[in-house]
Design a protein around this motif. Structure first.
Motif, PDB file in Angstrom:
ATOM      1  N   HIS A 177       0.799  -1.226   0.000  1.00 46.41           N
ATOM      2  CA  HIS A 177       0.000   0.000   0.000  1.00 46.41           C
ATOM      3  C   HIS A 177       0.833   1.278   0.000  1.00 46.41           C
ATOM      4  CE1 HIS A 177      -3.565  -2.388   0.499  1.00 46.41           C
ATOM      5  NE2 HIS A 177      -3.054  -2.966   1.568  1.00 46.41           N
ATOM      6  N   GLY A 178       1.964   1.230   0.637  1.00 43.27           N
ATOM      7  CA  GLY A 178       2.749   2.445   0.767  1.00 43.27           C
ATOM      8  C   GLY A 178       3.855   2.605  -0.248  1.00 43.27           C
ATOM      9  N   LEU A 179       4.470   1.501  -0.618  1.00 39.00           N
ATOM     10  CA  LEU A 179       5.637   1.588  -1.490  1.00 39.00           C
ATOM     11  C   LEU A 179       5.369   1.051  -2.896  1.00 39.00           C
ATOM     12  CD1 LEU A 179       8.296   0.503   1.135  1.00 39.00           C
ATOM     13  CD2 LEU A 179       7.772   2.802   0.351  1.00 39.00           C
ATOM     14  N   ASN A 180       4.166   0.534  -3.104  1.00 36.09           N
ATOM     15  CA  ASN A 180       3.756   0.040  -4.412  1.00 36.09           C
ATOM     16  C   ASN A 180       4.773  -0.955  -4.985  1.00 36.09           C
ATOM     17  OD1 ASN A 180       1.998  -0.256  -6.538  1.00 36.09           O
ATOM     18  ND2 ASN A 180       2.843   1.477  -7.693  1.00 36.09           N
ATOM     19  N   ARG A 181       5.125  -1.925  -4.159  1.00 35.22           N
ATOM     20  CA  ARG A 181       6.035  -3.003  -4.574  1.00 35.22           C
ATOM     21  C   ARG A 181       5.280  -4.328  -4.442  1.00 35.22           C
ATOM     22  NH1 ARG A 181      10.966  -0.692  -1.072  1.00 35.22           N
ATOM     23  NH2 ARG A 181      11.482  -2.881  -0.771  1.00 35.22           N
ATOM     24  N   PRO A 182       4.340  -4.591  -5.365  1.00 34.71           N
ATOM     25  CA  PRO A 182       3.423  -5.724  -5.209  1.00 34.71           C
ATOM     26  C   PRO A 182       4.093  -7.100  -5.172  1.00 34.71           C
ATOM     27  CG  PRO A 182       3.132  -4.679  -7.360  1.00 34.71           C
ATOM     28  CD  PRO A 182       4.072  -3.820  -6.579  1.00 34.71           C
ATOM     29  N   LYS A 183       5.134  -7.321  -5.960  1.00 36.99           N
ATOM     30  CA  LYS A 183       5.784  -8.643  -5.946  1.00 36.99           C
ATOM     31  C   LYS A 183       6.432  -8.912  -4.595  1.00 36.99           C
ATOM     32  CE  LYS A 183       7.123 -10.611 -10.023  1.00 36.99           C
ATOM     33  NZ  LYS A 183       7.953 -10.927 -11.146  1.00 36.99           N
ATOM     34  N   GLU A 184       7.176  -7.937  -4.110  1.00 38.06           N
ATOM     35  CA  GLU A 184       7.837  -8.089  -2.814  1.00 38.06           C
ATOM     36  C   GLU A 184       6.796  -8.202  -1.698  1.00 38.06           C
ATOM     37  OE1 GLU A 184      11.275  -5.847  -0.145  1.00 38.06           O
ATOM     38  OE2 GLU A 184      10.759  -5.037  -2.106  1.00 38.06           O
ATOM     39  N   ALA A 185       5.724  -7.435  -1.823  1.00 39.34           N
ATOM     40  CA  ALA A 185       4.644  -7.477  -0.826  1.00 39.34           C
ATOM     41  C   ALA A 185       4.002  -8.863  -0.789  1.00 39.34           C
ATOM     42  CB  ALA A 185       3.598  -6.416  -1.140  1.00 39.34           C
ATOM     43  N   GLU A 186       3.722  -9.404  -1.952  1.00 36.74           N
ATOM     44  CA  GLU A 186       3.109 -10.741  -2.043  1.00 36.74           C
ATOM     45  C   GLU A 186       3.998 -11.786  -1.379  1.00 36.74           C
ATOM     46  OE1 GLU A 186       0.640 -13.911  -2.857  1.00 36.74           O
ATOM     47  OE2 GLU A 186       0.189 -11.768  -2.976  1.00 36.74           O
ATOM     48  N   GLU A 187       5.295 -11.713  -1.647  1.00 34.56           N
ATOM     49  CA  GLU A 187       6.247 -12.664  -1.054  1.00 34.56           C
ATOM     50  C   GLU A 187       6.288 -12.518   0.471  1.00 34.56           C
ATOM     51  OE1 GLU A 187       8.955 -15.676  -0.584  1.00 34.56           O
ATOM     52  OE2 GLU A 187       7.696 -15.205  -2.304  1.00 34.56           O
ATOM     53  N   GLU A 188       6.296 -11.300   0.936  1.00 37.21           N
ATOM     54  CA  GLU A 188       6.352 -11.071   2.389  1.00 37.21           C
ATOM     55  C   GLU A 188       5.074 -11.557   3.069  1.00 37.21           C
ATOM     56  OE1 GLU A 188       8.538  -9.584   5.788  1.00 37.21           O
ATOM     57  OE2 GLU A 188       9.019 -10.359   3.827  1.00 37.21           O
ATOM     58  N   CYS A 189       3.940 -11.309   2.458  1.00 34.55           N
ATOM     59  CA  CYS A 189       2.665 -11.770   3.033  1.00 34.55           C
ATOM     60  C   CYS A 189       2.589 -13.300   3.014  1.00 34.55           C
ATOM     61  CB  CYS A 189       1.491 -11.144   2.284  1.00 34.55           C
ATOM     62  SG  CYS A 189       1.307  -9.372   2.622  1.00 34.55           S
ATOM     63  N   ARG A 190       3.116 -13.923   1.970  1.00 34.43           N
ATOM     64  CA  ARG A 190       3.168 -15.388   1.915  1.00 34.43           C
ATOM     65  C   ARG A 190       4.046 -15.926   3.046  1.00 34.43           C
ATOM     66  NH1 ARG A 190       6.467 -18.908   0.749  1.00 34.43           N
ATOM     67  NH2 ARG A 190       8.022 -17.566  -0.207  1.00 34.43           N
ATOM     68  N   ARG A 191       5.198 -15.281   3.270  1.00 31.29           N
ATOM     69  CA  ARG A 191       6.086 -15.700   4.370  1.00 31.29           C
ATOM     70  C   ARG A 191       5.414 -15.502   5.726  1.00 31.29           C
ATOM     71  NH1 ARG A 191      10.873 -13.446   1.438  1.00 31.29           N
ATOM     72  NH2 ARG A 191      10.390 -11.513   2.496  1.00 31.29           N
ATOM     73  N   GLY A 247      -4.849 -18.515   7.732  1.00 35.24           N
ATOM     74  CA  GLY A 247      -5.971 -18.670   6.813  1.00 35.24           C
ATOM     75  C   GLY A 247      -6.592 -17.336   6.440  1.00 35.24           C
ATOM     76  N   GLN A 248      -6.750 -16.477   7.436  1.00 37.89           N
ATOM     77  CA  GLN A 248      -7.310 -15.138   7.176  1.00 37.89           C
ATOM     78  C   GLN A 248      -6.400 -14.358   6.229  1.00 37.89           C
ATOM     79  OE1 GLN A 248      -7.789 -12.738  10.712  1.00 37.89           O
ATOM     80  NE2 GLN A 248      -8.105 -10.876   9.536  1.00 37.89           N
ATOM     81  N   TRP A 249      -5.100 -14.399   6.478  1.00 40.38           N
ATOM     82  CA  TRP A 249      -4.157 -13.667   5.641  1.00 40.38           C
ATOM     83  C   TRP A 249      -4.130 -14.218   4.224  1.00 40.38           C
ATOM     84  CZ3 TRP A 249       0.308 -13.649   9.749  1.00 40.38           C
ATOM     85  CH2 TRP A 249      -0.022 -12.765  10.777  1.00 40.38           C
ATOM     86  N   GLU A 250      -4.168 -15.535   4.095  1.00 36.27           N
ATOM     87  CA  GLU A 250      -4.167 -16.136   2.768  1.00 36.27           C
ATOM     88  C   GLU A 250      -5.433 -15.753   2.001  1.00 36.27           C
ATOM     89  OE1 GLU A 250      -1.348 -19.987   3.767  1.00 36.27           O
ATOM     90  OE2 GLU A 250      -3.526 -20.160   4.021  1.00 36.27           O
ATOM     91  N   ALA A 251      -6.550 -15.696   2.709  1.00 36.49           N
ATOM     92  CA  ALA A 251      -7.806 -15.284   2.067  1.00 36.49           C
ATOM     93  C   ALA A 251      -7.722 -13.823   1.608  1.00 36.49           C
ATOM     94  CB  ALA A 251      -8.987 -15.470   3.016  1.00 36.49           C
ATOM     95  N   GLU A 252      -7.131 -12.979   2.428  1.00 32.34           N
ATOM     96  CA  GLU A 252      -6.969 -11.561   2.058  1.00 32.34           C
ATOM     97  C   GLU A 252      -6.036 -11.424   0.862  1.00 32.34           C
ATOM     98  OE1 GLU A 252      -5.994  -8.831   5.260  1.00 32.34           O
ATOM     99  OE2 GLU A 252      -7.315  -9.920   6.623  1.00 32.34           O
ATOM    100  N   ARG A 253      -5.001 -12.237   0.796  1.00 25.38           N
ATOM    101  CA  ARG A 253      -4.048 -12.159  -0.327  1.00 25.38           C
ATOM    102  C   ARG A 253      -4.700 -12.542  -1.646  1.00 25.38           C
ATOM    103  NH1 ARG A 253      -0.135 -16.120   1.289  1.00 25.38           N
ATOM    104  NH2 ARG A 253       0.190 -16.424  -0.927  1.00 25.38           N
ATOM    105  N   SER A 254      -5.643 -13.470  -1.582  1.00 30.40           N
ATOM    106  CA  SER A 254      -6.249 -13.942  -2.824  1.00 30.40           C
ATOM    107  C   SER A 254      -7.409 -13.071  -3.294  1.00 30.40           C
ATOM    108  CB  SER A 254      -6.721 -15.396  -2.663  1.00 30.40           C
ATOM    109  OG  SER A 254      -7.713 -15.481  -1.667  1.00 30.40           O
ATOM    110  N   GLU A 255      -7.776 -12.072  -2.513  1.00 30.24           N
ATOM    111  CA  GLU A 255      -8.869 -11.171  -2.911  1.00 30.24           C
ATOM    112  C   GLU A 255      -8.447 -10.209  -3.994  1.00 30.24           C
ATOM    113  OE1 GLU A 255     -10.135  -9.186   0.645  1.00 30.24           O
ATOM    114  OE2 GLU A 255     -11.122 -10.955   1.389  1.00 30.24           O
TER     115      GLU A 255
END
Length: 176
Positions: free
Chosen positions: A139-153, A168-176
């Motif tokens: 949201h702040g740095l607009n680095r979606p690939k790095e953000a996706e990887e960090e949220c997956r970790r 589970g909640q985080w994974e559901a939010e990531r897939s939205e």
């Protein structure tokens, strides 16, 4: 040196070392008092967070606690004793959570990222800090690939720690 002069020097040195010890004792007492007061402020902020959630007043209480411990941060976080370090890191994690919720905070995502990274420096597998860092990257740095990887970790860390509901909640939010 004559025995009399040597005796005087020994007595003076002994007296100075006692004064030095008094100074050290005073400094340690002051340090302990600063720590005690800061930890009380962190407890107050934590209690407010638990009862009121994320709002400006709660953020202000965590910032006041951070100010109270600042005199002990001369050598950075590594200069704190283990209890102080744990308290500060929990406080910074809560500041990150509160800041993420407050849209009115200037450069909020930059602050969230910085606070989360402080926690990760000492607790590399902290799932909540990883999640918050991921959100800040998105949201702040607009680095979606790095953000996706960090949220997956973050979700992986949560699962490894038995926090399946959060993962589970985080994974559901990531897939939205």
């Amino acid at each position: 040196l004559t025995p009399d002069v040597a005796s005087v020097i020994t007595n003076m040195t002994s007296a100075f070392s006692k004064v030095g010890n008094l100074v050290d004792d005073d400094e340690e007492e002051e340090r302990m008092e600063t720590s005690r007061q800061a930890q009380a402020k962190y407890r107050k902020a934590q209690d407010a967070y638990n009862s009121k959630g994320s709002n400006d007043d709660v953020l202000r209480l965590f910032q006041e606690a951070e100010e109270a411990i600042k005199p002990l941060l001369g050598n950075g976080l590594a200069g704190l004793d283990p209890q102080e370090l744990e308290t500060v890191l929990k406080g910074r994690l809560h500041q990150a959570v509160v800041t993420a919720h407050l849209e009115t905070v200037p450069d909020r995502w930059g602050k969230v990222k910085s606070l989360a990274e402080d926690v990760l420096q000492f607790d590399f597998n902290n799932a909540h800090a990883r999640w918050l860092r991921g959100l800040s990257l998105m949201h702040g740095l607009n680095r979606p690939k790095e953000a996706e990887e960090e949220c997956r970790r973050a979700a992986e860390c949560a699962r490894m720690q038995g926090k399946d509901a959060e993962a589970g909640q985080w994974e559901a939010e990531r897939s939205e």
